[in-house]
Design a protein around this motif. Sequence first.
Motif, PDB file in Angstrom:
ATOM      1  N   PRO A 133       0.805  -1.233   0.000  1.00  0.00           N
ATOM      2  CA  PRO A 133       0.000   0.000   0.000  1.00  0.00           C
ATOM      3  C   PRO A 133       0.835   1.279   0.000  1.00  0.00           C
ATOM      4  CG  PRO A 133      -0.986  -1.612   1.460  1.00  0.00           C
ATOM      5  CD  PRO A 133       0.325  -2.198   1.010  1.00  0.00           C
ATOM      6  N   GLY A 134       1.921   1.292   0.754  1.00  0.00           N
ATOM      7  CA  GLY A 134       2.724   2.502   0.831  1.00  0.00           C
ATOM      8  C   GLY A 134       3.319   2.920  -0.500  1.00  0.00           C
ATOM      9  N   GLN A 135       3.473   1.964  -1.434  1.00  0.00           N
ATOM     10  CA  GLN A 135       4.113   2.290  -2.706  1.00  0.00           C
ATOM     11  C   GLN A 135       3.206   3.068  -3.653  1.00  0.00           C
ATOM     12  OE1 GLN A 135       5.084  -1.842  -3.468  1.00  0.00           O
ATOM     13  NE2 GLN A 135       7.252  -1.483  -3.137  1.00  0.00           N
ATOM     14  N   ILE A 136       1.909   3.017  -3.435  1.00  0.00           N
ATOM     15  CA  ILE A 136       0.982   3.732  -4.317  1.00  0.00           C
ATOM     16  C   ILE A 136       0.631   5.102  -3.760  1.00  0.00           C
ATOM     17  CG2 ILE A 136      -1.234   2.970  -3.327  1.00  0.00           C
ATOM     18  CD1 ILE A 136      -0.287   3.098  -7.086  1.00  0.00           C
ATOM     19  N   VAL A 137       1.122   5.440  -2.564  1.00  0.00           N
ATOM     20  CA  VAL A 137       0.770   6.703  -1.910  1.00  0.00           C
ATOM     21  C   VAL A 137       1.106   7.924  -2.764  1.00  0.00           C
ATOM     22  CG1 VAL A 137       1.423   8.233  -0.005  1.00  0.00           C
ATOM     23  CG2 VAL A 137       0.695   5.891   0.454  1.00  0.00           C
ATOM     24  N   PRO A 138       2.304   8.030  -3.368  1.00  0.00           N
ATOM     25  CA  PRO A 138       2.588   9.244  -4.161  1.00  0.00           C
ATOM     26  C   PRO A 138       1.573   9.450  -5.281  1.00  0.00           C
ATOM     27  CG  PRO A 138       4.608   8.048  -3.715  1.00  0.00           C
ATOM     28  CD  PRO A 138       3.487   7.149  -3.265  1.00  0.00           C
ATOM     29  N   TYR A 139       1.126   8.371  -5.911  1.00  0.00           N
ATOM     30  CA  TYR A 139       0.132   8.508  -6.975  1.00  0.00           C
ATOM     31  C   TYR A 139      -1.231   8.888  -6.406  1.00  0.00           C
ATOM     32  CZ  TYR A 139      -3.067   7.217 -10.756  1.00  0.00           C
ATOM     33  OH  TYR A 139      -4.057   7.227 -11.706  1.00  0.00           O
ATOM     34  N   MET A 140      -1.627   8.233  -5.330  1.00  0.00           N
ATOM     35  CA  MET A 140      -2.936   8.506  -4.742  1.00  0.00           C
ATOM     36  C   MET A 140      -3.022   9.944  -4.224  1.00  0.00           C
ATOM     37  SD  MET A 140      -4.736   5.550  -4.804  1.00  0.00           S
ATOM     38  CE  MET A 140      -5.818   5.323  -3.402  1.00  0.00           C
ATOM     39  N   ALA A 141      -1.894  10.486  -3.775  1.00  0.00           N
ATOM     40  CA  ALA A 141      -1.880  11.847  -3.225  1.00  0.00           C
ATOM     41  C   ALA A 141      -1.760  12.910  -4.305  1.00  0.00           C
ATOM     42  CB  ALA A 141      -0.724  11.988  -2.242  1.00  0.00           C
ATOM     43  N   MET A 142      -1.607  12.487  -5.528  1.00  0.00           N
ATOM     44  CA  MET A 142      -1.395  13.415  -6.636  1.00  0.00           C
ATOM     45  C   MET A 142      -2.673  14.201  -6.951  1.00  0.00           C
ATOM     46  SD  MET A 142       0.285  12.251 -10.253  1.00  0.00           S
ATOM     47  CE  MET A 142       1.701  11.565  -9.404  1.00  0.00           C
ATOM     48  N   ASN A 143      -2.498  15.295  -7.646  1.00  0.00           N
ATOM     49  CA  ASN A 143      -3.628  16.095  -8.112  1.00  0.00           C
ATOM     50  C   ASN A 143      -4.608  15.192  -8.857  1.00  0.00           C
ATOM     51  OD1 ASN A 143      -5.377  17.788  -9.564  1.00  0.00           O
ATOM     52  ND2 ASN A 143      -3.827  19.387  -9.772  1.00  0.00           N
ATOM     53  N   PRO A 144      -5.885  15.172  -8.483  1.00  0.00           N
ATOM     54  CA  PRO A 144      -6.860  14.309  -9.170  1.00  0.00           C
ATOM     55  C   PRO A 144      -6.942  14.555 -10.664  1.00  0.00           C
ATOM     56  CG  PRO A 144      -7.778  15.174  -7.128  1.00  0.00           C
ATOM     57  CD  PRO A 144      -6.479  15.892  -7.349  1.00  0.00           C
ATOM     58  N   ASN A 145      -6.577  15.753 -11.122  1.00  0.00           N
ATOM     59  CA  ASN A 145      -6.606  16.037 -12.559  1.00  0.00           C
ATOM     60  C   ASN A 145      -5.555  15.250 -13.324  1.00  0.00           C
ATOM     61  OD1 ASN A 145      -8.698  17.898 -12.272  1.00  0.00           O
ATOM     62  ND2 ASN A 145      -7.286  19.588 -11.875  1.00  0.00           N
TER      63      ASN A 145
END
Length: 788
Positions: free
Chosen positions: A472-484
Motif C-alpha cells: 500500500p505505501g508504494q501507491i501513496v505518491p500517486y494517490m496523493a497526486m492532483n486528481p486532474n
Amino acid sequence: MLKPTLLAAGLVALLAAPALAQNTNSGTDKFAQLGQELPTPNTYRTASGAPGRDYWQQRADYNIKVTLNDADQSISGTEDITYTNLSPDKLTYLWLQLDANIYDPKSMTASTQTAELKDKMSFQTLEYLERTSFDGSFKIDDIRMKGGNKQLAHTINYTMMRVDLPQTLAPKQSVTFTVKWHYTVNDQKKTGGRSGYEYFEQDKNYLYEIAQFYPRMAVYDDVNGWQHKQFLGQGEFTLPFGDYKVAITAPADHVVGATGTLQNPDQVLTSTQRKRFDQAKASSKPVVIVTQDEATKAEQGRAKGTKTWVYDAKNVRDFAWASSRKFIWDAMGLKVEGKPVVAMSYYPKEANPLWGQYSTQAVAHTVKTYSKFTIPYEYPVAISVHGPIGGMEYPMLCFNGYRPEADGTYSSATKYGLISVVIHEVGHNFFPMIVNSDERQWTWMDEGLNTFMQYLTEQEWERGYPSRRGEPGQIVPYMAMNPNLQNPIMTNSETVLQLGNNAYGKPATALNILRETVMGRQLFDYAFKTYAQRWAYKHPKPADFFRTMEDASGVDLDWFWRGWFYGTEHTDMSIESVQWYKVDSKNPDIENAARREELNAAPKSLSQQRNLQDISKTLVDERPELKDFYNNYDPLAVSETDKARYQQYVSKLKPEQQEILKKGLNFYQLDLKNLGGLVMPVIIQMTYADGTNEVVNIPAEIWRRNNAEVTKVFITEKPVASFTLDPYLQTADTDLSNNGFPRKLAPSRFELFQQQQQQPNPNPMQQRNVSSQQPKQGGGTTGATGGN
C-alpha cells in the motif's frame, strides 16, 4: 498527555445499552450498491459472476506458414483461418486486427501522436519523431475462401479489417478463408513497440522477437458484439481461442522458439541438441541445449539455406515466436499437479551470466506459484526470450529485457528487474492468456491482476524481495497526486493518463488490501481462485470479477469497488482528538486518593513559586489565633460518613455493576475524520502505559452513516499512552502526520555543505584562447586586435 475525566457513576447502566447511532449524514453515500455501473445479469453472465447457462464464445483456428527474410528484415506469410460462429447471431462479415498498421505513416497512431519541441533535443528523440518515415504496415496480397478463385471483398480501417462473407454465417457454422500478406519488420530500438528486431553491430546479426505478425480475428461476444476498437499502441489485445499450426521458415543457422510444441525436432535440431532437450525435460535445474560457445560460433557464419520449424498449440488465443543465430537455449522440467511442463529460455551471449542463472528458474517458479493461487498451468511449455523488447506476453512465450554490463557485471536493480519482469510476463499466461479479459478496453483486468500475482510470487522467491508494486505505501505518491492527473481504474486503456500507476500499481495495491485488510487471506484466496476457475479459457468482464469476489466470499465489496475502481479519492484518515474518561467509583478511599495525587502533581504557578521564596512568614503564621477549623481541615480525608454513604450506594447495585466499578475501566472517545474521501477500514493501535500494545481492526462500514467523520469509544482495563491509525501501513494513507495521538514529531533531515563561490563560465575570448592583455601604449594594435 492524556488526562482522565470522571464519568458519572450513573452512566454505568447506559454502557450496557446499545450506543446511540451516529446519524449525521456527510452528504454522500459511498456504501450505495453498484447498480447502473454494472450490466444487468442475464443467461450469458449471471448475478453471481459466473458464466450463465447460455454463455458462448467464438472460435478461430489457424494454419499459418510464415517466412523470415534475414536479408531485408521482412516477413511474408499465408494463413488459413477457420472461424466458427458459436453465437446465436447470423454474421455477414468478420473483423480482423491488423495491429502492425500502427507503423503505417498515415496511421491514426502517427497522426494523433503529441510532442513538444525544446531548445535542446536528443538525436534519439528526433529519430522517434521521424519514425513515421518507416512503413511496417501489413500489405494484404490476397483474401479468398480456401480453395476458391474469387477474392473476398474487404475494407481496411486503420488497424481493423472487415472481410465480407459471400454468404451469411449462421450459428453453429464455420467458414475457412485464406489470407496472404507481407510486411517489413520494425527496428524495435528506434520505433518501439511489442514486436521487432535488434541489430548487434559487433557481430552484425539480428535477433527477432515477432508478434502481431499475422492478421488476427477480433473478438465477437455477448457484451460488445465485435470488439474493433482501434489499436493506438497502448491498449493491448483481445482475441478468441483456437488451435494453431504454424510453420516458420528461417535461416538454417537460426534457432526458433515459439508458442506451442515443436513438431519436427528431428528436422531442425542436431542429435546432440535433441539429447540435451530430453535431459532438460527430466531435470530440476536448467540444462543448456544450445551452448554459448555454439551460439557464438553460429554468429560468425551466414547459412544460405533455410529450415522450417513447425509448432502446434492447442486452445490458445495468440501465437508469437523468436528467431536468431545468436540464441543460447536452456530448459528444465517441472510438474503441475502431475502434468509435465518445460520451462525454457532463449537469449544471446550479451545476456549472460544473468540470464543463464535466473531466467528459466524464474519461469518455473512463476508457473508453480501462479498455479497454486489460481488454476493449474495446462500448457506444455513456458518460455522467456531476451531481446530488444523490455516486457511483453503471449501464450507460452514472452519477451523480456534486462542484460548485464559488457563485462558481465550487473547491479542489484538489474538482477531483480530481470526476475520481476520474467515473473510478470510469464504470469500473463494466466491473466489474460487463460483468463481471457479484454485488454483493449480494460488494461487493469490483465495488468492489475497480474501485478498483484507478481507481488505474491516475488515474495515467495526470496524473503524481503524488493517488489516495486503491491505494498500500500508504494501507491501513496500517486494517490496523493492532483486528481486532474489521475483516472479511475475503470478507464479505457487508450485514455489512461498514467498507465503504470493506474493499470498496474493501483489495482495490484487494491487487491493486496482486500486480501490482507478487508477480507482476510482465507476468504480472498478462495474467491480469487474461484474467479480464475470460472473464467479460465473464457472472456470475463469487470462485473464478472466484482460479482465473483463477493459471491464466493460473502463480503459486500461494492463500497470498495466504488472507491478504488470508479473514483480517484485517496486515503487520509485523521485522529482529530481523544478524550479519556474513567468511571467515578464513588469509593472515597480510591477517588480521594486519586484526587490528592492529581493536586500534588499539578504545576505551581510562577507567583506561587516565588511567594514560597519571598514570603518568609504570613500573618496567620505570626498570629495563630487567626486559625480555625478550616486551617486544619482536609477535604480529601475519608470519614466514616463517607464510607457509610459508599456502602449504601454499592448495596443498591447489581453484582455486574459492582464488578464494573471494581475494574477501574478506561474510556476513550476518539474523533476520527476521513480527509481523503476514500472510505477504508480503521486500524487502531493502542499503546498502553506499560509498553504493551493492541491493534483493533474496524471494518469500513464504520463510515456508513457519515462518510466524513465518526466518533468511536474504546474501553480498556489498562490506561492508553497513545493511539496510532494504520500502524502497519495497510490502507495507503497519504498523510501519516495526523495518524497519531498525541501527535508525533516525524524527523526529517537536511544536508550541510560547504558553500563555494560559483566559477563563471568562460567568456568567448577565454574559449578561443585569445589574449586579454591590454596593448602597449603608443601602439596601433587596438584596432587590429578588435578586428580579429
